[in-house]
Write a protein that holds these residues in place. Structure first.
Motif, PDB file in Angstrom:
ATOM      1  N   GLU A   1      26.743  68.181  28.416  1.00  0.00           N
ATOM      2  CA  GLU A   1      26.643  68.878  27.131  1.00  0.00           C
ATOM      3  C   GLU A   1      27.996  68.765  26.469  1.00  0.00           C
ATOM      4  OE1 GLU A   1      25.320  72.635  28.545  1.00  0.00           O
ATOM      5  OE2 GLU A   1      23.212  72.098  28.366  1.00  0.00           O
ATOM      6  N   PRO A   2      28.311  67.580  25.984  1.00  0.00           N
ATOM      7  CA  PRO A   2      29.659  67.344  25.467  1.00  0.00           C
ATOM      8  C   PRO A   2      29.992  68.322  24.344  1.00  0.00           C
ATOM      9  CG  PRO A   2      28.177  65.561  24.862  1.00  0.00           C
ATOM     10  CD  PRO A   2      27.446  66.403  25.832  1.00  0.00           C
TER      11      PRO A   2
ATOM     12  N   LEU B   1      30.431  71.216  16.965  1.00  0.00           N
ATOM     13  CA  LEU B   1      29.190  70.469  17.166  1.00  0.00           C
ATOM     14  C   LEU B   1      28.587  70.744  18.527  1.00  0.00           C
ATOM     15  CD1 LEU B   1      29.678  66.755  16.133  1.00  0.00           C
ATOM     16  CD2 LEU B   1      28.300  68.473  15.017  1.00  0.00           C
ATOM     17  N   ARG B   2      27.269  70.608  18.574  1.00  0.00           N
ATOM     18  CA  ARG B   2      26.618  70.477  19.881  1.00  0.00           C
ATOM     19  C   ARG B   2      25.813  69.198  19.809  1.00  0.00           C
ATOM     20  NH1 ARG B   2      23.673  75.232  22.625  1.00  0.00           N
ATOM     21  NH2 ARG B   2      22.013  74.367  21.357  1.00  0.00           N
ATOM     22  N   ILE B   3      26.033  68.302  20.753  1.00  0.00           N
ATOM     23  CA  ILE B   3      25.374  67.005  20.701  1.00  0.00           C
ATOM     24  C   ILE B   3      24.253  66.968  21.734  1.00  0.00           C
ATOM     25  CG2 ILE B   3      25.706  64.514  20.940  1.00  0.00           C
ATOM     26  CD1 ILE B   3      28.636  64.983  20.183  1.00  0.00           C
ATOM     27  N   ARG B   4      23.063  66.616  21.262  1.00  0.00           N
ATOM     28  CA  ARG B   4      21.902  66.568  22.151  1.00  0.00           C
ATOM     29  C   ARG B   4      21.184  65.238  21.946  1.00  0.00           C
ATOM     30  NH1 ARG B   4      24.222  70.117  23.843  1.00  0.00           N
ATOM     31  NH2 ARG B   4      23.747  72.333  23.985  1.00  0.00           N
ATOM     32  N   PRO B   5      20.497  64.746  22.981  1.00  0.00           N
ATOM     33  CA  PRO B   5      19.729  63.502  22.775  1.00  0.00           C
ATOM     34  C   PRO B   5      18.455  63.793  21.978  1.00  0.00           C
ATOM     35  CG  PRO B   5      19.458  64.314  25.011  1.00  0.00           C
ATOM     36  CD  PRO B   5      20.439  65.228  24.360  1.00  0.00           C
ATOM     37  N   TYR B   6      18.158  62.922  21.016  1.00  0.00           N
ATOM     38  CA  TYR B   6      16.969  63.118  20.171  1.00  0.00           C
ATOM     39  C   TYR B   6      15.693  63.001  20.997  1.00  0.00           C
ATOM     40  CZ  TYR B   6      13.900  62.548  16.103  1.00  0.00           C
ATOM     41  OH  TYR B   6      12.930  62.709  15.160  1.00  0.00           O
ATOM     42  N   SER B   7      15.705  62.119  21.996  1.00  0.00           N
ATOM     43  CA  SER B   7      14.505  61.929  22.823  1.00  0.00           C
ATOM     44  C   SER B   7      14.210  63.181  23.647  1.00  0.00           C
ATOM     45  CB  SER B   7      14.682  60.721  23.743  1.00  0.00           C
ATOM     46  OG  SER B   7      15.873  60.890  24.497  1.00  0.00           O
TER      47      SER B   7
ATOM     48  N   GLU C   1      22.127  72.999   5.991  1.00  0.00           N
ATOM     49  CA  GLU C   1      22.262  72.435   4.640  1.00  0.00           C
ATOM     50  C   GLU C   1      22.664  70.960   4.659  1.00  0.00           C
ATOM     51  OE1 GLU C   1      25.064  75.058   2.932  1.00  0.00           O
ATOM     52  OE2 GLU C   1      23.659  76.736   2.921  1.00  0.00           O
ATOM     53  N   ARG C   2      21.899  70.164   5.331  1.00  0.00           N
ATOM     54  CA  ARG C   2      22.130  68.717   5.316  1.00  0.00           C
ATOM     55  C   ARG C   2      20.788  68.065   5.073  1.00  0.00           C
ATOM     56  NH1 ARG C   2      27.900  68.418   7.082  1.00  0.00           N
ATOM     57  NH2 ARG C   2      28.042  70.487   7.966  1.00  0.00           N
ATOM     58  N   GLY C   3      20.821  66.915   4.414  1.00  0.00           N
ATOM     59  CA  GLY C   3      19.563  66.249   4.112  1.00  0.00           C
ATOM     60  C   GLY C   3      19.600  64.823   4.603  1.00  0.00           C
ATOM     61  N   VAL C   4      18.443  64.177   4.564  1.00  0.00           N
ATOM     62  CA  VAL C   4      18.346  62.778   4.977  1.00  0.00           C
ATOM     63  C   VAL C   4      19.258  61.940   4.089  1.00  0.00           C
ATOM     64  CG1 VAL C   4      16.781  60.797   5.121  1.00  0.00           C
ATOM     65  CG2 VAL C   4      16.027  63.063   5.872  1.00  0.00           C
ATOM     66  N   GLY C   5      20.016  61.053   4.696  1.00  0.00           N
ATOM     67  CA  GLY C   5      20.915  60.191   3.932  1.00  0.00           C
ATOM     68  C   GLY C   5      22.353  60.689   3.925  1.00  0.00           C
ATOM     69  N   ASP C   6      22.599  61.938   4.326  1.00  0.00           N
ATOM     70  CA  ASP C   6      23.972  62.450   4.377  1.00  0.00           C
ATOM     71  C   ASP C   6      24.777  61.665   5.418  1.00  0.00           C
ATOM     72  OD1 ASP C   6      23.190  64.282   2.578  1.00  0.00           O
ATOM     73  OD2 ASP C   6      23.646  66.070   3.798  1.00  0.00           O
ATOM     74  N   VAL C   7      26.027  61.491   5.116  1.00  0.00           N
ATOM     75  CA  VAL C   7      26.891  60.756   6.042  1.00  0.00           C
ATOM     76  C   VAL C   7      27.851  61.748   6.689  1.00  0.00           C
ATOM     77  CG1 VAL C   7      28.671  58.971   6.221  1.00  0.00           C
ATOM     78  CG2 VAL C   7      26.706  58.638   4.720  1.00  0.00           C
ATOM     79  N   LEU C   8      27.932  61.729   8.014  1.00  0.00           N
ATOM     80  CA  LEU C   8      28.795  62.665   8.746  1.00  0.00           C
ATOM     81  C   LEU C   8      29.788  61.855   9.577  1.00  0.00           C
ATOM     82  CD1 LEU C   8      25.940  64.963  10.116  1.00  0.00           C
ATOM     83  CD2 LEU C   8      27.222  65.262   8.006  1.00  0.00           C
ATOM     84  N   ARG C   9      30.990  62.428   9.729  1.00  0.00           N
ATOM     85  CA  ARG C   9      32.006  61.699  10.515  1.00  0.00           C
ATOM     86  C   ARG C   9      32.306  62.456  11.796  1.00  0.00           C
ATOM     87  NH1 ARG C   9      36.968  60.751   7.275  1.00  0.00           N
ATOM     88  NH2 ARG C   9      36.557  62.842   6.474  1.00  0.00           N
ATOM     89  N   LEU C  10      31.967  61.799  12.915  1.00  0.00           N
ATOM     90  CA  LEU C  10      32.114  62.400  14.236  1.00  0.00           C
ATOM     91  C   LEU C  10      33.467  61.994  14.818  1.00  0.00           C
ATOM     92  CD1 LEU C  10      30.404  63.730  16.644  1.00  0.00           C
ATOM     93  CD2 LEU C  10      30.090  61.372  17.379  1.00  0.00           C
ATOM     94  N   CYS C  11      34.099  62.950  15.508  1.00  0.00           N
ATOM     95  CA  CYS C  11      35.441  62.660  16.010  1.00  0.00           C
ATOM     96  C   CYS C  11      35.686  63.494  17.253  1.00  0.00           C
ATOM     97  CB  CYS C  11      36.443  63.002  14.911  1.00  0.00           C
ATOM     98  SG  CYS C  11      38.139  62.895  15.430  1.00  0.00           S
TER      99      CYS C  11
ATOM    100  N   TRP D   1      26.837  79.302  15.714  1.00  0.00           N
ATOM    101  CA  TRP D   1      28.192  78.897  15.323  1.00  0.00           C
ATOM    102  C   TRP D   1      28.377  77.388  15.224  1.00  0.00           C
ATOM    103  CZ3 TRP D   1      30.859  75.972  18.902  1.00  0.00           C
ATOM    104  CH2 TRP D   1      30.342  75.971  20.192  1.00  0.00           C
ATOM    105  N   ALA D   2      27.665  76.599  16.059  1.00  0.00           N
ATOM    106  CA  ALA D   2      27.881  75.154  16.035  1.00  0.00           C
ATOM    107  C   ALA D   2      26.689  74.440  15.431  1.00  0.00           C
ATOM    108  CB  ALA D   2      28.110  74.648  17.450  1.00  0.00           C
ATOM    109  N   LEU D   3      26.937  73.260  14.877  1.00  0.00           N
ATOM    110  CA  LEU D   3      25.850  72.474  14.298  1.00  0.00           C
ATOM    111  C   LEU D   3      25.244  71.623  15.407  1.00  0.00           C
ATOM    112  CD1 LEU D   3      24.410  71.417  11.697  1.00  0.00           C
ATOM    113  CD2 LEU D   3      26.117  69.594  11.690  1.00  0.00           C
ATOM    114  N   ASP D   4      23.915  71.691  15.545  1.00  0.00           N
ATOM    115  CA  ASP D   4      23.242  70.840  16.529  1.00  0.00           C
ATOM    116  C   ASP D   4      22.953  69.508  15.883  1.00  0.00           C
ATOM    117  OD1 ASP D   4      22.761  72.496  18.883  1.00  0.00           O
ATOM    118  OD2 ASP D   4      21.688  73.774  17.476  1.00  0.00           O
ATOM    119  N   ILE D   5      23.404  68.431  16.522  1.00  0.00           N
ATOM    120  CA  ILE D   5      22.950  67.132  16.030  1.00  0.00           C
ATOM    121  C   ILE D   5      22.245  66.419  17.169  1.00  0.00           C
ATOM    122  CG2 ILE D   5      24.771  66.926  14.267  1.00  0.00           C
ATOM    123  CD1 ILE D   5      26.153  64.913  16.064  1.00  0.00           C
TER     124      ILE D   5
END
Ligand SMILES: Nc1ncnc2c1ncn2[C@@H]1O[C@H](COP(=O)(O)OP(=O)(O)OP(=O)(O)O)[C@@H](O)[C@H]1O
Ligand SMILES: [Mg+2]
Lengths: 218, 665
Positions: free
Chosen positions: B385-386, B403-409, B430-440, B476-480
């Protein structure tokens, strides 16, 4: 065979510690097709006598036979069948069913016997009794005289072999009462037996025979 | 003196009438009391839970040693530190400041500074809100539960009140001729009122006392045996009676009964004594029948048709009471059965040990080997759970997003496939399809002395939102939700942050948990025992099951009583009608059959309608909860038993009353 045979009939009501002999060792017979008037003072036991003959009340002692049926030894099913088919009873206090219209009250004896109501007969009777435009009313919406006429129609709807009439003219004016008396005589002329309780001497005199009771005795 | 004489006479003459009134009142009082006490206990248990957890303090600093205490002394606005069992407690002195989130942050920063000064890296601070520390729950599910209970309580009060009122009025009606007698004997209006008021007070007090004793004793027993279960040594339900609530309930009933007595007496006082004397002989008012009287196959059927079209009101009122109650009960029973299947299920991965990883450390291969070798462990698997990643702000004025990163599958039914750099986010953010996010990576963004730096381009991964999910945002964190390919890349460079354990036997959970706690003893480790949570929930739901069963049993008894009284009254009220029909030549058997038939039709409806109402609703619920619809034997047996009891309650009073009415004819 007699239409009605009453032998040593006695009915006692217990009222507290007191015994009331409403009917006291009465015996008589009524032949088929006879019209008998029963007269007597108020409280002398006339209604009780009719109730005993109608199988509504059970005698304390003695026996009653109506149309060959012994009332005392018959079960409820037989007695009820006899009341439905052979007997017509005009009650002193009408005994109309408050949830039924006049018409439904009149045809009730037929329905209880599982028979199809005869509409022409109903209209004929209602027309003769002058209640044809009151047929859709509930008893509560009728006058005393009208109720009495509904009760009479109900007693006659099944062409009873024996008609018990307990003061059928009590609530009627002279003209109407005369008409009812005429009707009862007509019923009798057709060969039916009629037992009529009345206070009116005139009507009693029209009957073939008169039984007078006082204090439960003839 | 005359009152006492009259009362004695009225009790001895018709003791069963008073007994019925007493039983109806007791049942009517009992029901809302049961629910009210449960609600009080629920509120009380939660309050105790919050107080026990927070110990009434704002800050708990865990993993502390006695030597750390002086560092937390002398903070302005905070109480002096108290040390107990490895934890330092502090609270904000002013309630105003405690309630204010800004001042709480100021205190928090101060405490962080003191923690750094102490040099003890293991210190673990926790803050409690003012409400939490004062036992005031802000948990929405608890609050909505309380609201629902209050609503149910009020509905039951309403039901009970209406039944009690009608029961009392029919009771008074029986004694209306007594009022006539008393009046005819020269008793004054006031004397008569006092007489009935005294009688009401006697029955009321007796019934109220009985109901309170029964509800308190039985619930105490139920709570002790089933509901006060402790989880982590804390219970959420603790038996508690709020005397004010009980008094309030009784007061409502007393006022309603008093008013209905007052109104009845007022009506009587305007009627002549003669009318009252004959009141009992009056036929019930019947409106003109709309349906014409029809001839059926048998005279009994004809009469039954007549009753159904003209005098069915008593029976429909019985149905109106019994059908909704049975339907609601069956529904609740079904819901609980479904819920029990879901909560009571064995957890696939019963125990989990996880570690917050400072400096990129996680579980090693030896750790995995140790866990796999433990007794009771069927299988162990590493969990990644990185949490060392952030989203870069879009402009310099904004801040980064955790962030919280999870596998889509891992979402199960994934709607579409993602290419490597495509991600999915919850519909609710508040994000929509097509938004560009920068992960770091976090360490490429934060510098060592607490500031931020510009990350190197090779540390930044550009992602595009390609799909939306129905998941709930976690706070508190955004799930992607990232593609499997990217996820594999991310976890390849990360150590495992947790180990999930499948148990050989669910009962082994405590032993495995203890072994893990001793082996992974550091403050950075946490052990979660899901199996014991599930066990707790199952035990808890069986307690609730039992409570519901008990409340329903009381309700059912209540309904049966009402049905019994109504049906007896119905046949008794039809006595003149029965007599007349008998005179016209209806045999006793025909009359008996006609009423039993009418009764039977209603009874059949009373048994089948609740089933037909609750079954589709349960099916709907199951479909919604994705639980299998299952009708187990126990459920069917309970339903069958209730149906038999209900049928008996429909049949017996009619049968008995008919025998009583027909015998003297
Ligand atoms: N169910 C009863 N219980 C007790 N006593 C009764 C009952 N029915 C009638 N009696 C008594 O029996 C006696 C005879 O009553 P019954 O009704 O036969 O009189 P009746 O001749 O029809 O009088 P009326 O001309 O007023 O109608 C009366 O004294 C009455 O009080
Ligand atoms: Mg008479």
């Amino acid at each position: 065979m007699n239409a009605v045979t009453v032998k040593n009939l006695t009915k006692v009501f217990r009222q507290g510690d007191e015994d009331i002999y409403a009917v006291d060792h009465i015996s008589f017979t009524v032949a088929p097709g006879e019209m008998v008037a029963i007269v007597g003072q108020s409280g002398s036991g006339k209604t009780t006598l009719l109730n005993l003959i109608g199988g509504i009340e059970h005698p304390t002692s003695g026996s009653v036979e109506v149309g060959g049926v012994d009332i005392c030894s018959s079960d409820d099913e037989t007695l009820s069948g006899m009341r439905r088919r052979k007997l017509g009873y005009i009650f002193q206090d009408f005994n109309l069913i408050p949830i039924l219209t006049a018409e439904e009250n009149i045809i009730m004896p037929l329905l209880l016997d599982g028979k199809k109501p005869d509409k022409t007969k109903l209209r004929e009777l209602a027309g003769f009794l002058g209640i044809e435009n009151r047929l859709k009313h509930l008893p509560g919406e009728l006058s005393g005289g009208q109720r009495q006429r509904v009760a009479i129609a109900r007693a006659l709807i099944n062409d009873p072999v024996i008609l018990l009439a307990d003061e059928p003219t009590g609530n009627l004016d002279k003209k109407a009462a005369d008409e009812i008396m005429e009707l009862l005589l007509a019923v009798n002329r057709r060969g039916n037996t009629v037992l009529l309780v009345t206070h009116e001497q005139r009507y009693a005199d029209l009957c073939g025979r008169k039984i007078e009771i006082s204090d439960g005795k003839i | 003196m005359t009152y006492l004489l009259y009362m004695k006479r009225s009790f001895t003459r018709s003791p069963h009438r008073h007994a019925v009134l007493f039983a109806v009142l007791t049942c009517a009082f009992l029901l809302p009391l049961l629910i009210s006490i449960y609600r009080d206990s629920n509120a009380w248990g939660t309050r105790q839970y919050l107080l026990a957890r927070s110990a009434g303090e704002t800050y708990h600093i865990g993993n502390a040693a006695e030597a750390d205490v002086p560092y937390f002394e002398g903070i302005r606005g905070l109480s002096a530190p108290v040390y107990r069992d490895g934890t330092i407690y502090l609270h904000i002195l002013s309630d105003e400041e405690w309630r204010n989130s800004e001042s709480v942050t100021v205190f928090e920063n101060e405490i962080r500074k003191r923690m750094e000064a102490s040099g003890n890296e293991a210190l673990l601070p926790t803050a409690y809100s003012y409400e939490y520390a004062h036992g005031i729950s802000t948990d929405p599910s608890h609050l909505s539960g309380q609201r629902i209970l209050l609503l149910v309580n009020m509905l039951v009060i309403l039901l009970s009140v209406s039944v009690v009122r009608s029961a009392y009025q029919s009771h008074l009606k029986r004694f209306s001729s007594d009022v006539g007698t008393l009046r005819a004997c020269g008793a004054g209006r006031r004397q008569i009122s006092a007489l009935f008021a005294a009688e009401l007070a006697a029955v009321f007090l007796l019934a109220a006392a009985c109901a309170v004793v029964i509800s308190v004793v039985s619930l105490k027993a139920l709570f002790t045996a089933f509901l006060e279960i402790r989880h982590d040594s804390l219970a959420w339900l603790i038996f508690h009676v709020e005397p004010m609530n009980i008094l309030l309930h009784l007061a409502v009933f007393f006022v309603i009964l008093g008013l209905s007595l007052g109104m009845t007496l007022h009506r009587y006082s305007r009627e002549p004594a003669r009318a009252l004397l004959n009141d009992a002989e009056n036929m019930p008012n019947v409106k003109r029948g709309r349906k014409p009287l029809r001839r059926r196959f048998t005279p009994a059927a004809t009469l039954c048709g007549l009753w159904r079209s003209r005098t069915n009101r008593s029976l429909s009122s019985c149905l109106a009471v019994s059908v909704p109650v049975m339907a609601v009960f069956l529904l609740l029973f079904n819901i609980l059965t479904v819920a029990l299947q879901v909560t009571g299920a064995e957890e696939e991965w019963g125990v989990k040990v996880s570690r917050s990883f400072h400096g990129g450390e996680g579980f090693s291969a030896e750790d995995m080997a140790y866990v796999s070798a433990l007794e009771g462990v069927e299988q162990a698997r590493p969990v990644y759970e990185p949490d060392g990643y952030i989203l870069l702000p879009e402009s310099p004025e904004e801040v980064e997003t955790p962030l919280r990163i999870r596998p889509y599958s891992g979402l199960g039914a994934a709607a579409q496939t993602l290419s490597k750099y495509e991600i999915a986010v919850s519909r609710k953010v508040e994000r929509g399809v097509g938004d560009v996010l920068r992960l770091c990576r976090a360490e490429a963004y934060y510098d060592v002395n607490g500031g931020i730096k510009q990350p190197a381009p090779e540390d930044v991964t550009v992602l595009t939102v390609a799909a939306l999910t129905d998941t709930k945002p976690s706070g508190w964190a955004l799930d992607i939700y990232v593609s499997d390919e990217l996820y594999a890349d991310i976890i390849a460079s990360e150590p495992a942050t947790g180990i999930e354990i499948a148990l050989t036997d669910p009962a082994m959970n405590a032993q495995v948990e203890a072994a893990l706690r001793t082996h992974f003893a550091g403050a950075e480790y946490a052990v979660t025992n899901r199996q014991s949570g599930a066990d707790f929930l199952r035990e808890m739901s069986s307690g609730v099951y039992l409570l519901l069963g008990y409340v329903f049993a009381a309700l059912f008894l209540f309904i049966l009583l009402i049905l019994y009284v109504r049906l007896c009254d119905y046949i008794e009220g039809n006595r003149p009608l029965i007599r007349t029909l008998h005179r016209l030549g209806a045999s006793k058997r025909t009359l008996y059959r006609s009423y039993i038939r009418q009764d039977g039709i209603s009874a059949a409806a009373a048994v089948t309608a609740p089933f037909l109402i609750s079954l589709p609703l349960t099916a709907l619920l199951c479909a919604w909860q994705k639980a299998p619809l299952h009708l187990d034997g126990g459920m069917v047996a309970v339903y069958a038993a209730l149906s038999v009891l209900l049928l008996f309650t429909y049949w017996h009073p009619v049968h008995r009353s008919l025998k009583r009415v027909l015998r003297p004819l």
